[in-house]
Design a protein around this motif. Sequence first.
Motif, PDB file in Angstrom:
ATOM      1  N   THR A 241      48.604  36.500  41.499  1.00  0.00           N
ATOM      2  CA  THR A 241      49.669  37.257  41.593  1.00  0.00           C
ATOM      3  C   THR A 241      49.287  38.579  40.934  1.00  0.00           C
ATOM      4  O   THR A 241      48.347  38.593  40.477  1.00  0.00           O
ATOM      5  N   LEU A 242      50.343  39.489  41.059  1.00  0.00           N
ATOM      6  CA  LEU A 242      50.050  41.072  40.759  1.00  0.00           C
ATOM      7  C   LEU A 242      48.624  41.447  41.136  1.00  0.00           C
ATOM      8  O   LEU A 242      47.947  42.190  40.570  1.00  0.00           O
ATOM      9  N   SER A 243      48.236  41.023  42.553  1.00  0.00           N
ATOM     10  CA  SER A 243      46.786  41.357  42.956  1.00  0.00           C
ATOM     11  C   SER A 243      47.060  41.933  44.235  1.00  0.00           C
ATOM     12  O   SER A 243      47.981  41.702  45.142  1.00  0.00           O
ATOM     13  N   GLU A 244      45.706  42.713  44.627  1.00  0.00           N
ATOM     14  CA  GLU A 244      46.079  43.432  45.929  1.00  0.00           C
ATOM     15  C   GLU A 244      44.463  43.780  46.525  1.00  0.00           C
ATOM     16  O   GLU A 244      43.653  43.669  45.482  1.00  0.00           O
ATOM     17  N   VAL A 245      44.125  43.520  47.669  1.00  0.00           N
ATOM     18  CA  VAL A 245      43.059  43.444  48.094  1.00  0.00           C
ATOM     19  C   VAL A 245      42.573  44.855  48.439  1.00  0.00           C
ATOM     20  O   VAL A 245      43.107  45.481  48.665  1.00  0.00           O
ATOM     21  N   LYS A 246      41.361  45.059  47.652  1.00  0.00           N
ATOM     22  CA  LYS A 246      40.943  46.493  47.867  1.00  0.00           C
ATOM     23  C   LYS A 246      39.985  46.765  48.529  1.00  0.00           C
ATOM     24  O   LYS A 246      39.755  48.040  49.008  1.00  0.00           O
ATOM     25  N   SER A 247      39.043  45.470  48.981  1.00  0.00           N
ATOM     26  CA  SER A 247      37.980  45.879  49.982  1.00  0.00           C
ATOM     27  C   SER A 247      37.360  44.783  50.649  1.00  0.00           C
ATOM     28  O   SER A 247      37.721  43.722  50.111  1.00  0.00           O
ATOM     29  N   VAL A 248      37.003  44.931  51.817  1.00  0.00           N
ATOM     30  CA  VAL A 248      36.624  43.614  52.449  1.00  0.00           C
ATOM     31  C   VAL A 248      35.511  43.984  53.389  1.00  0.00           C
ATOM     32  O   VAL A 248      35.470  45.076  53.927  1.00  0.00           O
ATOM     33  N   SER A 249      34.496  43.316  53.131  1.00  0.00           N
ATOM     34  CA  SER A 249      33.063  43.454  53.748  1.00  0.00           C
ATOM     35  C   SER A 249      32.430  42.179  54.566  1.00  0.00           C
ATOM     36  O   SER A 249      33.453  41.104  54.351  1.00  0.00           O
ATOM     37  N   GLY A 250      31.546  42.290  55.352  1.00  0.00           N
ATOM     38  CA  GLY A 250      31.367  41.038  55.910  1.00  0.00           C
ATOM     39  C   GLY A 250      31.924  40.854  57.316  1.00  0.00           C
ATOM     40  O   GLY A 250      32.749  41.761  57.853  1.00  0.00           O
ATOM     41  N   TYR A 251      31.712  39.531  57.776  1.00  0.00           N
ATOM     42  CA  TYR A 251      32.246  39.472  59.180  1.00  0.00           C
ATOM     43  C   TYR A 251      32.609  37.821  59.337  1.00  0.00           C
ATOM     44  O   TYR A 251      32.532  37.119  58.268  1.00  0.00           O
ATOM     45  N   ILE A 252      33.306  37.591  60.523  1.00  0.00           N
ATOM     46  CA  ILE A 252      33.890  36.249  60.758  1.00  0.00           C
ATOM     47  C   ILE A 252      32.941  35.260  59.723  1.00  0.00           C
ATOM     48  O   ILE A 252      31.660  35.246  60.107  1.00  0.00           O
ATOM     49  N   GLY A 253      33.762  34.316  59.099  1.00  0.00           N
ATOM     50  CA  GLY A 253      32.845  33.166  58.532  1.00  0.00           C
ATOM     51  C   GLY A 253      32.599  33.564  57.253  1.00  0.00           C
ATOM     52  O   GLY A 253      32.024  32.661  56.369  1.00  0.00           O
ATOM     53  N   ASN A 254      32.047  34.944  56.978  1.00  0.00           N
ATOM     54  CA  ASN A 254      31.463  35.470  55.664  1.00  0.00           C
ATOM     55  C   ASN A 254      31.970  36.909  55.237  1.00  0.00           C
ATOM     56  O   ASN A 254      31.323  37.731  55.376  1.00  0.00           O
ATOM     57  N   PHE A 255      33.183  36.928  54.764  1.00  0.00           N
ATOM     58  CA  PHE A 255      33.903  37.904  54.151  1.00  0.00           C
ATOM     59  C   PHE A 255      33.806  38.084  52.786  1.00  0.00           C
ATOM     60  O   PHE A 255      33.740  36.941  51.999  1.00  0.00           O
ATOM     61  N   ASN A 256      33.531  39.004  52.034  1.00  0.00           N
ATOM     62  CA  ASN A 256      33.231  39.243  50.831  1.00  0.00           C
ATOM     63  C   ASN A 256      34.599  40.176  50.435  1.00  0.00           C
ATOM     64  O   ASN A 256      34.587  41.324  50.973  1.00  0.00           O
ATOM     65  N   VAL A 257      35.464  39.609  49.616  1.00  0.00           N
ATOM     66  CA  VAL A 257      36.472  40.320  49.305  1.00  0.00           C
ATOM     67  C   VAL A 257      36.693  40.820  47.817  1.00  0.00           C
ATOM     68  O   VAL A 257      36.211  40.014  46.827  1.00  0.00           O
ATOM     69  N   GLU A 258      37.127  42.146  47.693  1.00  0.00           N
ATOM     70  CA  GLU A 258      37.179  42.473  46.228  1.00  0.00           C
ATOM     71  C   GLU A 258      38.873  42.812  46.050  1.00  0.00           C
ATOM     72  O   GLU A 258      39.628  43.200  46.898  1.00  0.00           O
ATOM     73  N   VAL A 259      39.268  41.805  45.036  1.00  0.00           N
ATOM     74  CA  VAL A 259      40.799  41.837  44.609  1.00  0.00           C
ATOM     75  C   VAL A 259      41.107  42.523  43.337  1.00  0.00           C
ATOM     76  O   VAL A 259      40.215  42.070  42.496  1.00  0.00           O
ATOM     77  N   LEU A 260      42.061  43.250  43.318  1.00  0.00           N
ATOM     78  CA  LEU A 260      42.265  43.897  42.073  1.00  0.00           C
ATOM     79  C   LEU A 260      43.351  43.055  41.392  1.00  0.00           C
ATOM     80  O   LEU A 260      44.539  42.933  41.944  1.00  0.00           O
ATOM     81  N   LYS A 261      43.287  42.390  40.266  1.00  0.00           N
ATOM     82  CA  LYS A 261      44.263  41.429  39.820  1.00  0.00           C
ATOM     83  C   LYS A 261      44.652  42.506  38.541  1.00  0.00           C
ATOM     84  O   LYS A 261      44.155  42.618  37.708  1.00  0.00           O
ATOM     85  N   LYS A 262      46.115  42.477  38.658  1.00  0.00           N
ATOM     86  CA  LYS A 262      46.313  43.751  37.505  1.00  0.00           C
ATOM     87  C   LYS A 262      46.886  42.611  36.204  1.00  0.00           C
ATOM     88  O   LYS A 262      47.064  41.322  36.319  1.00  0.00           O
ATOM     89  N   ALA A 263      46.654  43.484  35.347  1.00  0.00           N
ATOM     90  CA  ALA A 263      47.060  42.669  34.061  1.00  0.00           C
ATOM     91  C   ALA A 263      48.553  42.383  33.917  1.00  0.00           C
ATOM     92  O   ALA A 263      49.543  43.100  34.247  1.00  0.00           O
ATOM     93  N   ARG A 264      48.883  41.094  33.377  1.00  0.00           N
ATOM     94  CA  ARG A 264      50.308  40.595  33.310  1.00  0.00           C
ATOM     95  C   ARG A 264      50.811  40.643  31.908  1.00  0.00           C
ATOM     96  O   ARG A 264      51.951  40.751  31.638  1.00  0.00           O
ATOM     97  N   TYR A 265      49.743  40.917  30.931  1.00  0.00           N
ATOM     98  CA  TYR A 265      50.158  40.901  29.743  1.00  0.00           C
ATOM     99  C   TYR A 265      50.619  39.783  28.914  1.00  0.00           C
ATOM    100  O   TYR A 265      51.304  39.893  27.780  1.00  0.00           O
ATOM    101  N   VAL A 266      50.953  38.749  29.538  1.00  0.00           N
ATOM    102  CA  VAL A 266      51.553  37.378  29.212  1.00  0.00           C
ATOM    103  C   VAL A 266      50.707  36.322  29.874  1.00  0.00           C
ATOM    104  O   VAL A 266      50.266  36.385  30.859  1.00  0.00           O
ATOM    105  N   SER A 267      50.467  35.452  28.641  1.00  0.00           N
ATOM    106  CA  SER A 267      49.446  34.499  29.144  1.00  0.00           C
ATOM    107  C   SER A 267      50.024  33.138  29.803  1.00  0.00           C
ATOM    108  O   SER A 267      51.233  33.206  29.664  1.00  0.00           O
TER     109      SER A 267
END
Lengths: 154, 818
Positions: free
Chosen positions: B231-257
């Motif tokens: 949660t509090l996360s957004e997809v920032k970049s996607v590379s690769g192709y069918i079956g082999n995607f590399n995804v960068e997700v920005l997970k924002k700080a929640r400040y509560v554990s």
Amino acid sequence: MTTIKLWKFFAREDLYECYQCARCTGSCPAMEVAPAFGPRETILKCLNVGHEKVVQDERIWLCCTCNVCEDRCPQKIPISDLLVALRNSAARRGNIPGRLVMAIELLAKTGRSMIVHQLDEMRAHHGLAPLPPAPVEEIRAILEKTGLREVVEF
Amino acid sequence: MKEKAEIREQLQAPDSRDLRIGVYVCHCGKNIGGTVDCVKVAEHARDLPGVVLAKDSLYTCSEPGQEQIKADIKEQKLNRVVVASCTPRLHEPTFRAACEAAGLNPYLLEMANIREHCSWVHLHDKEAATEKAKDLVSMAVSRAARLAPQVELTVPVTRKAMVIGGGVAGIQAALDMADAGYHVYLVERSGSIGGRMAQLDKTFPTMDCSICILAPKMSEVGRHPNIELLTLSEVKSVSGYIGNFNVEVLKKARYVSKECTSCGDCIQVCPQLAPDEFNAGLSIRHAIYIPFAQAVPSTFLIDMGQCLNNQGIVACDRCFQACSHKCIDFSQRDQIIEIEVGTIVVATGVDVYDPTALTELGYGKFPNVITTLEFERLINAGGPSSGELIRPSDRRRPSKVAFLQCIGSRSKRSNPYCSNVCCMNTIKDALLIREHWPETEIYVFYIDIRAFGKGFEDLFRRARREGVIFIRGIPGEIIEDINTGDVTLLGENTLLGEQYRYSMDMVILSVGIKPRRDSEDIQRLLNLSTDTDGFYMEAHPKLRPVDTTTGGVFLAGAAEGPKDIKDSVTQASAAASRANILMSRGEVRVPALTSRIDPDKCTACGLCARVCPYHAIQGSKEQGYYRVIEAACQGCGACVPECRFEAIDQTHFTEAQIVSQIDSVLANDPHEKIVAFACNWCSYAGADFAGVSRLQYPHNVRIIRTMCSARVSPAWIERALLKGVGAVLVSGCHPADCHYNNANQNTARRVERFWKRMERIGINKDRLRLAWVSAAEGAQFARVIEEMEAGLQKLSPRQISQDAEKLRKSLVKKSETT
């Protein structure tokens, strides 16, 4: 008198965009004061019974061309253009109110659509110079150029 | 001097004695046969070089049709097959499978699109359509002669999936894939999953409590061993192709554990307030908060935009002090998480229409004019008024309530489409008011009530029986009485033909839904297409309704188009099932369309590597040559025209194949013809869409398909002009919509360069046109062709041949100087 096709002035296809939501009539000030022929009904009649019938109805002259209907129209139908085109067409077929004909005749003759005798007095009272004479010849030329003579003799 | 392509063609000229081409002309019932004389087209094909048989059949795609092809391949020893029928985007897989079943390499099939690009767009000119069909078949036969067998690469599919969006669609898709045994990352932008459905009070047509049926699913996601909730996360970049995607997700700080028990001690002490998004701004929340009672994860979060401890300065630690579990952690930072997945489900949902722009309705100005989403929160027991029906101006219970339908929908002033859910939502809301406050007068102002689904008509009937008044005619004006806060609706009852004027205590605008305001971000990251309304486009509207044109990416929920809960859930399960198929198989074949470099011709100049959008070309001056990494190459072909040494060619879209198509088009009456290069994903599909929509346009255009418009070589344009073509169109996806990572920037650059060259030589520039046409813009394609034809009408054959002569002279001059 020559008849001119209504659809030369208005793209007929635009009418088919109408789904009769009646926002136009709902916002029509003429409808507030007179049992006029609202824009929604005008469009529907053009579509269902044909504009030939519509141009015979004298109520089309009650529109005050304020353009609010067009502003409210969700489908951006140029309703004021339609009403103007209808009235152009109606006038050519002889459906034009007598008072309007009189005003046109007066305009052609004097350069003014109405004569208010008190006007000069009022202007003098407020310290304004009398109105200059209207450029009658120029106005006549304009009226002729617009083709008004085909509709009204003046 | 000899042109590049000519030299190459001679090298690869097939020996027609070895060719055994079979041509099948499909009538497609009356779809083609009603306009094109298929018998004549087959006769014409019979005389083409290399063709050993040509047949016409009623339905080539039918079982007997396919059996015929298989039998002919075996008995007549066909080594190439040409099917003239519908678009290859539809049946190419069918006929390829038929070829393969008969032992012929599937890449030896070629299709001529005589339906979408011919019979459907020239319905009224049978003769011209037949002539065009002959041309299209000739083009296909000459290309077929140059086809070569290919072996497709098999790539493994990572058995993990990502779901973008945690609304009911995303939840369903994630659960279905997780239950099938695959690891799922569920990426949600806000602090909790639940989405729009969590905000609703009841659901139609069953009147189930929305959160009561959703909450169990939400907790199932929370505790599912195969689901990793981000949660509090957004997809920032996607590379690769069918079956082999590399995804960068920005997970924002929640400040509560995670240890947070959501006891709520912290909110008692937090001094900062903000409008509560979940309650549509009708109430306030603190800077530390939980989105709603049933939120998953059930962990508080701190809105750093509101917290006093912004930018790392701790100015207030009241929540920290109040928390008995010590869950508050101001040192948390946003982080980038890298994940590898094989499939992606897009379930990003929708925004609601903001009616502020419709000033005549007074929303935002008159407090008692609210939207349906605000109303849902208002009558929800967990909402700002604890479920009491009150109006905002004086918190009094309204006795007369009006609903206005189609606000922001079905309008050229806002969204042109029907939002699909508002009619039933209003009927449901009207019944809820009736149920709890039966004395309330309820008016529904509508244009059409669309009660099309299962159980919908029943609900509509119930509303009428229970005294809800339906008035046909939307008010044109709303006026507020500033003393009482009451509002007056002015309009026309169209069925009675009478003006009305109703004074109401409260007005609820039944607002439409629209694509997320930032839906373009995901569109670009995943190379999706959108329809003209901005929703993500499916690969085929009927038969591949959850696939996208990007392999391995599927659609679920309202991001694909307005949908109610049931349809969203259905589509989510479908998307999950499609993804599960890929993951359970574990491998996928990728089309053999890659570029190849001839190391003997390569001078290691590196120009190709510079234009490759996937960094799939590697090499160096020291090494002496560059080479294509086949698994990374996506097959756009942008590199081919860049090579000055003819060292690169694209598999299955070779120079020789396409040049042969150009030559075939221009063999007769070249000055009357328009050669149109169209990219597979947008413009070719756009032309298909023009056909499906039966838009009529001039018949002198001949479309040549490439995968990307960046494959179009200036040498082809040059060749067409030399041969006296009337006009050339280069068309591709809109900038930034390119399916190959903006490879079409090269298209624009090359065409602009060619225009300059035409200007220099003194050739009419209008004869080369560049047009961006998306898959949804059939009308745009037809318009472009009409405009080009109008331009062509102004040119005489003499001018065209003079232009060709000028070009020829300039080429001679160039070769002399070099």
